[in-house]
Design a protein around this motif. Structure first.
Motif, PDB file in Angstrom:
ATOM      1  N   SER A 190      32.947 -32.053  75.485  1.00 38.50           N
ATOM      2  CA  SER A 190      31.676 -32.481  75.795  1.00 38.50           C
ATOM      3  C   SER A 190      30.791 -32.701  74.854  1.00 38.50           C
ATOM      4  O   SER A 190      30.120 -33.227  75.055  1.00 38.50           O
ATOM      5  N   VAL A 191      31.801 -32.758  73.493  1.00 38.91           N
ATOM      6  CA  VAL A 191      31.093 -33.615  72.149  1.00 38.91           C
ATOM      7  C   VAL A 191      30.861 -35.433  72.748  1.00 38.91           C
ATOM      8  O   VAL A 191      32.446 -35.655  71.769  1.00 38.91           O
ATOM      9  N   ALA A 192      30.046 -35.845  72.051  1.00 41.42           N
ATOM     10  CA  ALA A 192      29.497 -36.935  72.304  1.00 41.42           C
ATOM     11  C   ALA A 192      30.406 -37.965  70.565  1.00 41.42           C
ATOM     12  O   ALA A 192      29.003 -36.832  70.022  1.00 41.42           O
ATOM     13  N   ILE A 193      31.280 -38.801  70.516  1.00 41.02           N
ATOM     14  CA  ILE A 193      31.469 -38.681  68.700  1.00 41.02           C
ATOM     15  C   ILE A 193      31.265 -40.076  68.443  1.00 41.02           C
ATOM     16  O   ILE A 193      31.583 -41.361  69.364  1.00 41.02           O
ATOM     17  N   TRP A 239      34.136 -31.519  46.216  1.00 42.61           N
ATOM     18  CA  TRP A 239      32.847 -30.366  47.370  1.00 42.61           C
ATOM     19  C   TRP A 239      31.302 -31.187  48.262  1.00 42.61           C
ATOM     20  O   TRP A 239      30.853 -31.335  48.785  1.00 42.61           O
ATOM     21  N   GLY A 240      31.463 -32.247  47.030  1.00 42.71           N
ATOM     22  CA  GLY A 240      30.194 -33.262  47.238  1.00 42.71           C
ATOM     23  C   GLY A 240      30.959 -33.898  48.365  1.00 42.71           C
ATOM     24  O   GLY A 240      29.613 -34.514  49.483  1.00 42.71           O
ATOM     25  N   VAL A 241      32.145 -35.208  48.044  1.00 42.04           N
ATOM     26  CA  VAL A 241      32.842 -34.852  49.452  1.00 42.04           C
ATOM     27  C   VAL A 241      32.852 -34.267  50.656  1.00 42.04           C
ATOM     28  O   VAL A 241      32.736 -35.198  51.298  1.00 42.04           O
ATOM     29  N   ALA A 242      33.021 -33.216  50.516  1.00 41.67           N
ATOM     30  CA  ALA A 242      33.001 -32.152  51.834  1.00 41.67           C
ATOM     31  C   ALA A 242      32.161 -32.439  52.037  1.00 41.67           C
ATOM     32  O   ALA A 242      31.940 -31.901  53.748  1.00 41.67           O
ATOM     33  N   VAL A 243      30.773 -31.706  51.279  1.00 47.01           N
ATOM     34  CA  VAL A 243      29.065 -32.115  52.220  1.00 47.01           C
ATOM     35  C   VAL A 243      29.358 -33.798  53.063  1.00 47.01           C
ATOM     36  O   VAL A 243      28.390 -32.859  54.454  1.00 47.01           O
ATOM     37  N   VAL A 244      29.006 -34.146  52.627  1.00 48.52           N
ATOM     38  CA  VAL A 244      29.290 -35.087  52.961  1.00 48.52           C
ATOM     39  C   VAL A 244      30.104 -35.703  54.936  1.00 48.52           C
ATOM     40  O   VAL A 244      29.341 -35.525  55.748  1.00 48.52           O
ATOM     41  N   GLN A 245      31.480 -34.779  54.878  1.00 51.59           N
ATOM     42  CA  GLN A 245      32.525 -35.731  55.986  1.00 51.59           C
ATOM     43  C   GLN A 245      31.824 -34.096  56.567  1.00 51.59           C
ATOM     44  O   GLN A 245      31.532 -34.325  57.871  1.00 51.59           O
ATOM     45  N   LEU A 246      31.101 -33.363  56.419  1.00 49.59           N
ATOM     46  CA  LEU A 246      30.165 -32.343  57.532  1.00 49.59           C
ATOM     47  C   LEU A 246      29.398 -32.740  58.059  1.00 49.59           C
ATOM     48  O   LEU A 246      28.762 -32.109  59.242  1.00 49.59           O
ATOM     49  N   GLY A 247      28.807 -33.843  57.538  1.00 48.51           N
ATOM     50  CA  GLY A 247      27.619 -34.330  57.844  1.00 48.51           C
ATOM     51  C   GLY A 247      27.859 -35.388  59.510  1.00 48.51           C
ATOM     52  O   GLY A 247      26.701 -35.469  59.940  1.00 48.51           O
ATOM     53  N   GLY A 248      28.848 -35.214  59.323  1.00 51.27           N
ATOM     54  CA  GLY A 248      29.022 -35.784  60.902  1.00 51.27           C
ATOM     55  C   GLY A 248      30.030 -37.420  60.535  1.00 51.27           C
ATOM     56  O   GLY A 248      29.960 -37.784  59.340  1.00 51.27           O
ATOM     57  N   ILE A 249      29.999 -38.333  61.599  1.00 50.19           N
ATOM     58  CA  ILE A 249      31.547 -38.948  61.188  1.00 50.19           C
ATOM     59  C   ILE A 249      30.144 -40.394  61.522  1.00 50.19           C
ATOM     60  O   ILE A 249      31.118 -40.816  60.210  1.00 50.19           O
ATOM     61  N   ARG A 250      28.890 -39.820  61.552  1.00 46.72           N
ATOM     62  CA  ARG A 250      28.167 -41.295  61.160  1.00 46.72           C
ATOM     63  C   ARG A 250      27.896 -40.972  60.150  1.00 46.72           C
ATOM     64  O   ARG A 250      28.024 -42.310  59.052  1.00 46.72           O
ATOM     65  N   ARG A 298      34.034 -29.250  67.352  1.00 49.96           N
ATOM     66  CA  ARG A 298      33.199 -29.548  66.407  1.00 49.96           C
ATOM     67  C   ARG A 298      32.044 -30.099  66.469  1.00 49.96           C
ATOM     68  O   ARG A 298      31.807 -28.991  67.302  1.00 49.96           O
ATOM     69  N   SER A 299      31.457 -30.191  65.339  1.00 52.59           N
ATOM     70  CA  SER A 299      30.345 -29.720  65.728  1.00 52.59           C
ATOM     71  C   SER A 299      29.156 -31.222  66.342  1.00 52.59           C
ATOM     72  O   SER A 299      29.996 -32.069  66.564  1.00 52.59           O
ATOM     73  N   ARG A 300      27.701 -30.777  66.637  1.00 54.91           N
ATOM     74  CA  ARG A 300      27.160 -32.244  67.427  1.00 54.91           C
ATOM     75  C   ARG A 300      26.877 -33.528  66.823  1.00 54.91           C
ATOM     76  O   ARG A 300      27.330 -34.492  67.396  1.00 54.91           O
ATOM     77  N   ASN A 301      27.470 -33.353  65.692  1.00 54.18           N
ATOM     78  CA  ASN A 301      28.076 -34.373  65.097  1.00 54.18           C
ATOM     79  C   ASN A 301      29.468 -35.621  65.041  1.00 54.18           C
ATOM     80  O   ASN A 301      29.617 -36.522  64.006  1.00 54.18           O
TER      81      ASN A 301
END
Length: 457
Positions: free
Chosen positions: A17-20, A147-158, A332-335
């Motif tokens: 159900s997650v739109a990617i 850790w900085g790059v990980a924060v970016v990745q956690l922000g979602g695919i866009r 997955r997160s919503r992002n």
């Protein structure tokens, strides 16, 4: 750039159900380039000039490494368009051989196969960053980068797509600026790039074969886009183009960089040195050259870390979709970010940084990773024989010659590791066997419970 963002912002309904958001071709190419260009090309030349005294032979060495990587990319492109699912070798080996073989590859990749290179790249970022920010401890820079790059990745695919594309373009811009400056040097070294009769001896020598092993390590990452196939826009077209275009760009850059290094600095200064880029930079830019090169490598390592922090967790995510015990990593997160898989890889990479064990681990997993690539391309042959009627949106160009070239060189590298580092290769084989044992144990228990409850007929 606008076209890339338009594709990045398009949506595809995948993974439940997650739109990617789908990943565009420019971003996929950026992932391949960023994953390939690390510190290898900036350090390998010093060991090649010790035995290969010909500029042509050295450039030929890097050209051969790039062509072998393209042979691998052609094979992976066929498999990826046949089975368009994220996770690379886990997906391919599951379909070509057996789920146990796929689990073995996924086990190695998801535990240390990506975390160790992330830690190594982060530590290199810290060491080179010391030349730019001398007051900041290298460990702080390394941990901050991961850790900085990980924060970016956690922000979602866009968000990851934008960051990957922009940082990789910046990386390429700096490399091109370095190449232009190196090509314009007023007093170049008298190096010969035209072929001569003596080059035949160099190209067939043991140092050339040994050098190819390290060149192939510098080219590793050519398969990066296969780990996010499920997120690619129109993967049947995007994947082959991303793998081939990305690898070709890196091939051209690697040959050009080594030519500039050889033109800028005398072989006597380069021989046996790791900091060949800094040495060449000092000849090109003067006393400030070392700091410029350090800054260039630092900036270039950020998209490399970002690419590995993006594609690595997708292996564990896909395994979580198949294996109930790992289901939490499939969330997955919503992002569209596999949050728990990203956090797991972040935790392992951070632990390696603080224990400084990643270099030893990387030595061990090299044999495992090579073995998985070898088996994957071997699986291409098996599928052509046992399932010839499967839909193949893309067929590997030059089959069977191109995959055979890749298998031959990869087999030689595995032999080299066994001969030169038997303990590390042996431990790598043990790591693979442990994956098989875990798979067997996990599947044997449900079968045993089922037979116990069913009773006699």
């Amino acid at each position: 750039m606008a076209a890339a963002e338009a594709d990045d912002h398009s949506w595809a309904s995948r993974s439940g159900s997650v739109a990617i958001p789908s990943v565009s071709l420019p971003v996929a190419i950026a992932i391949v380039i960023a994953d390939m260009i690390g510190v290898g090309v900036f350090t390998s030349l010093g060991f090649q000039v010790k035995d290969l005294r010909s500029g042509f032979a050295i450039l030929l060495l890097w050209t051969v490494g790039g062509l072998v990587s393209i042979c691998g990319a052609l094979s992976y492109a066929e498999l990826g368009t046949m089975f368009p699912r994220s996770s690379g070798e886990y997906n391919f080996l599951t379909r070509a051989f057996h789920p146990a073989v796929g689990f073995m590859a996924g086990w190695v990749s998801s535990t240390v196969g990506f975390a160790a290179p992330v830690a190594l790249a982060a530590m290199a970022f810290g060491e080179y960053g010391r030349a730019v920010l001398p007051g900041v401890p290298p460990m702080a820079l390394a941990v901050g980068a991961v850790w900085g790059v990980a924060v970016v990745q956690l922000g979602g695919i866009r968000q990851s797509s934008r960051f990957q594309l922009l940082s990789t373009v910046l990386k390429l811009g700096l490399i091109v600026a370095f190449l232009v400056a190196g090509a314009s040097i007023a007093d170049p070294q008298p190096v010969r790039f035209a072929p001569a009769a003596t080059d035949i001896g160099y190209a067939t020598s043991a140092p050339f074969a040994t050098g190819l092993v390290f060149v192939m390590y510098a080219f590793s990452g050519w398969n990066a886009a296969t780990y996010i196939i499920g997120e690619l826009h129109a993967p049947e077209r995007t994947l082959p183009r991303a793998l081939l275009v990305g690898t070709l760009i890196v091939l051209v850059l690697y040959v050009a960089l080594n030519a500039v290094f050889l033109r800028a600095a005398p072989p006597s200064e380069l021989a046996g040195q790791l900091q060949v880029a800094s040495i060449a930079g000092a000849h090109i830019f003067g006393e400030t050259g070392g700091r410029f090169v350090a800054a260039m490598i630092c900036i270039g390592l950020v998209p490399s870390i970002a690419a590995m922090m993006w594609i690595g967790p997708r292996v564990l995510m896909t395994m979580g979709e198949d294996i109930p015990a790992l289901a939490v990593f499939a969330r997955r997160s919503r992002n569209g970010a596999p949050v728990y898989a990203v956090l797991f890889q972040l935790a392992v990479a951070t632990l390696m940084l603080f224990t400084e064990s990643f270099e030893a681990v990387l030595d061990v997993v090299q044999f495992s990773l090579l073995s998985c690539s070898f088996l994957t391309v071997l699986g291409l042959f098996r599928l052509r024989v046992v399932q010839p009627d499967l839909p193949r949106p893309y067929r590997a160009w030059g089959y069977p010659v191109t995959p055979l070239i890749f298998l031959s060189v990869t087999g030689f590298m595995m032999y080299y590791l066994v001969a030169a580092r038997p303990w590390q290769a042996g431990l790598g084989a043990v790591a693979m066997m442990s994956g098989l044992l875990i798979y067997w144990f996990a599947h044997a228990r449900p079968r045993a419970a089922l037979s116990a409850t069913s009773g006699p007929d």
